[in-house]
Scaffold this motif. Structure first.
Motif, mmCIF file in Angstrom:
data_model
loop_
_atom_site.group_PDB
_atom_site.id
_atom_site.type_symbol
_atom_site.label_atom_id
_atom_site.label_comp_id
_atom_site.label_asym_id
_atom_site.label_seq_id
_atom_site.Cartn_x
_atom_site.Cartn_y
_atom_site.Cartn_z
ATOM 1 N N ILE A 1 -62.364 65.001 51.258
ATOM 2 C CA ILE A 1 -61.738 66.214 50.731
ATOM 3 C C ILE A 1 -61.433 66.068 49.251
ATOM 4 O O ILE A 1 -61.686 66.982 48.449
ATOM 5 C CB ILE A 1 -60.451 66.526 51.528
ATOM 6 C CG1 ILE A 1 -60.804 66.907 52.970
ATOM 7 C CG2 ILE A 1 -59.655 67.652 50.869
ATOM 8 C CD1 ILE A 1 -59.622 67.038 53.893
ATOM 9 N N LYS A 2 -60.907 64.900 48.851
ATOM 10 C CA LYS A 2 -60.547 64.686 47.441
ATOM 11 C C LYS A 2 -61.776 64.762 46.541
ATOM 12 O O LYS A 2 -61.734 65.363 45.468
ATOM 13 C CB LYS A 2 -59.845 63.330 47.280
ATOM 14 C CG LYS A 2 -58.414 63.344 47.774
ATOM 15 C CD LYS A 2 -57.659 62.090 47.380
ATOM 16 C CE LYS A 2 -58.031 60.909 48.243
ATOM 17 N NZ LYS A 2 -57.187 59.725 47.962
ATOM 18 N N LYS A 3 -62.867 64.156 46.989
ATOM 19 C CA LYS A 3 -64.078 64.132 46.158
ATOM 20 C C LYS A 3 -64.766 65.498 46.118
ATOM 21 O O LYS A 3 -65.163 65.983 45.067
ATOM 22 C CB LYS A 3 -65.048 63.083 46.704
ATOM 23 C CG LYS A 3 -64.594 61.653 46.499
ATOM 24 C CD LYS A 3 -65.592 60.685 47.110
ATOM 25 C CE LYS A 3 -65.113 59.237 46.951
ATOM 26 N NZ LYS A 3 -66.051 58.262 47.580
ATOM 27 N N THR A 4 -64.899 66.120 47.295
ATOM 28 C CA THR A 4 -65.652 67.383 47.375
ATOM 29 C C THR A 4 -64.896 68.539 46.756
ATOM 30 O O THR A 4 -65.489 69.404 46.105
ATOM 31 C CB THR A 4 -65.982 67.700 48.845
ATOM 32 O OG1 THR A 4 -66.579 66.566 49.462
ATOM 33 C CG2 THR A 4 -66.948 68.882 48.934
ATOM 34 N N CYS A 5 -63.588 68.592 46.970
ATOM 35 C CA CYS A 5 -62.785 69.732 46.500
ATOM 36 C C CYS A 5 -62.066 69.451 45.181
ATOM 37 O O CYS A 5 -61.263 70.296 44.735
ATOM 38 C CB CYS A 5 -61.773 70.126 47.571
ATOM 39 S SG CYS A 5 -62.543 70.631 49.129
ATOM 40 N N LYS B 1 -48.793 66.639 47.602
ATOM 41 C CA LYS B 1 -48.422 68.020 47.934
ATOM 42 C C LYS B 1 -49.528 68.709 48.717
ATOM 43 O O LYS B 1 -49.269 69.407 49.704
ATOM 44 C CB LYS B 1 -48.136 68.798 46.649
ATOM 45 C CG LYS B 1 -46.856 68.410 45.942
ATOM 46 C CD LYS B 1 -46.643 69.296 44.724
ATOM 47 C CE LYS B 1 -45.347 68.923 43.999
ATOM 48 N NZ LYS B 1 -45.130 69.763 42.799
ATOM 49 N N VAL B 2 -50.775 68.517 48.281
ATOM 50 C CA VAL B 2 -51.913 69.179 48.933
ATOM 51 C C VAL B 2 -52.055 68.733 50.383
ATOM 52 O O VAL B 2 -52.168 69.556 51.300
ATOM 53 C CB VAL B 2 -53.214 68.915 48.154
ATOM 54 C CG1 VAL B 2 -54.434 69.363 48.969
ATOM 55 C CG2 VAL B 2 -53.184 69.630 46.812
ATOM 56 N N PHE B 3 -52.016 67.436 50.635
ATOM 57 C CA PHE B 3 -52.230 66.936 51.989
ATOM 58 C C PHE B 3 -51.022 67.209 52.893
ATOM 59 O O PHE B 3 -51.173 67.374 54.111
ATOM 60 C CB PHE B 3 -52.569 65.447 51.957
ATOM 61 C CG PHE B 3 -53.983 65.185 51.529
ATOM 62 C CD1 PHE B 3 -55.028 65.356 52.421
ATOM 63 C CD2 PHE B 3 -54.273 64.822 50.235
ATOM 64 C CE1 PHE B 3 -56.344 65.145 52.039
ATOM 65 C CE2 PHE B 3 -55.581 64.602 49.827
ATOM 66 C CZ PHE B 3 -56.622 64.776 50.732
ATOM 67 N N LYS C 1 -51.431 69.458 56.382
ATOM 68 C CA LYS C 1 -50.975 69.031 57.701
ATOM 69 C C LYS C 1 -50.140 70.105 58.401
ATOM 70 O O LYS C 1 -50.061 70.135 59.635
ATOM 71 C CB LYS C 1 -50.176 67.742 57.573
ATOM 72 C CG LYS C 1 -51.044 66.536 57.244
ATOM 73 C CD LYS C 1 -50.223 65.268 57.076
ATOM 74 C CE LYS C 1 -51.120 64.080 56.727
ATOM 75 N NZ LYS C 1 -50.346 62.830 56.528
ATOM 76 N N TRP C 2 -49.518 70.992 57.610
ATOM 77 C CA TRP C 2 -48.702 72.059 58.180
ATOM 78 C C TRP C 2 -49.449 73.384 58.247
ATOM 79 O O TRP C 2 -48.902 74.369 58.741
ATOM 80 C CB TRP C 2 -47.422 72.236 57.367
ATOM 81 C CG TRP C 2 -46.437 71.139 57.594
ATOM 82 C CD1 TRP C 2 -46.209 70.060 56.803
ATOM 83 C CD2 TRP C 2 -45.551 70.999 58.716
ATOM 84 N NE1 TRP C 2 -45.239 69.247 57.334
ATOM 85 C CE2 TRP C 2 -44.812 69.805 58.522
ATOM 86 C CE3 TRP C 2 -45.308 71.753 59.853
ATOM 87 C CZ2 TRP C 2 -43.853 69.359 59.439
ATOM 88 C CZ3 TRP C 2 -44.352 71.310 60.761
ATOM 89 C CH2 TRP C 2 -43.647 70.127 60.548
#
Length: 243
Positions: free
Chosen positions: A51-55, A64-66, A70-71
């Motif tokens: 996710i970090k690499k692609t987005c 904050k993003v992760f 999760k919520w």
């Protein structure tokens, strides 16, 4: 006193500061959810590194993003992996799509069904063409709703010939005769029978009056047509000849 001699806190608001929102983190979360949606495959989970690499998740807002992911109700977290979670979950093919609609006779929204898996939109149209489901517009929710087409089992009931003959030989008695039989057996009072007869007489009389009125109206219509015959040759009334 001069301005320089005032305390530092004077003139400042003592109200607690509102927690600042991070619009950039929210934008990244939406981007990640859409990426998960468009790249989902049964049994495949995407890692945080993917996710970090692609987005292109900025390092300073990773936590904050992760945490938001999760919520998020559209994200499924399994171990260290992330996957898209549709409103209608665990449906992956046309057969499962049909079974899901069949189980929900109150109907399912088109948007929810199309979101179930990649290719669901095409399969919905195929199910419609095959006559297995039907679609209706719902103005209240501003979406189309799919319902299962009820299947009619073949009629395997067999009736013996003697039962058919017995059924055809049974004569249905008149209302008055049936009521009289009930009086004779003590199941109906004589007064109730008289009321029944009076009701039938009134009903029969009303029917006769209605028929008589209808015949009178028909006669009036007929007479009207005949009296207009002398006007056929009058100027402006040529159309009467075509009636």
């Amino acid at each position: 006193s001069s301005l320089s001699s005032r305390p530092a806190s004077e003139g400042m608001s003592l109200a607690p500061k509102k927690k600042e929102k991070d619009p950039h983190a929210k934008t990244i979360v939406i981007k990640v959810v859409m990426w998960l949606k468009n790249n989902r495959r049964p049994g495949v989970r995407h890692t945080a590194e993917d996710i970090k690499k692609t987005c292109n998740v900025p390092q300073n807002i990773e936590d904050k993003v992760f945490k938001k992911l999760k919520w998020n109700e559209r994200v499924k977290v399994v171990g260290d992996g992330f996957d898209y979670k549709p409103e209608i979950d665990n449906v992956f093919n046309k057969g499962q799509l049909r079974d899901t609609i069949s189980r929900n006779r109150s109907g399912l929204r088109r948007k929810a069904l199309e979101d179930a898996y990649i290719g669901a939109e095409k399969h919905l149209e195929e199910l419609k063409e095959e006559g297995l489901v039907f679609e209706m517009k719902n103005a209240e929710i501003k979406d189309d709703v799919f319902y299962p087409v009820p299947s009619t089992p073949p009629d395997t009931t067999r009736i013996d010939q003697d039962i058919k003959e017995l059924w055809s030989d049974i004569k249905i008695p008149r209302e008055v005769d049936l009521a009289q039989s009930l009086v004779n057996t003590g199941h109906l009072k004589e007064a109730a029978l008289r009321k029944k007869k009076q009701y039938l007489i009134r009903r029969r009389g009303l029917g006769r009056r209605m028929k008589k009125t209808a015949r009178k109206k028909q006669k009036k219509i007929g007479r009207g047509r005949l009296t207009n015959k002398h006007m056929i040759n009058e100027t402006g009334y040529e159309w009467l000849d075509k009636i």
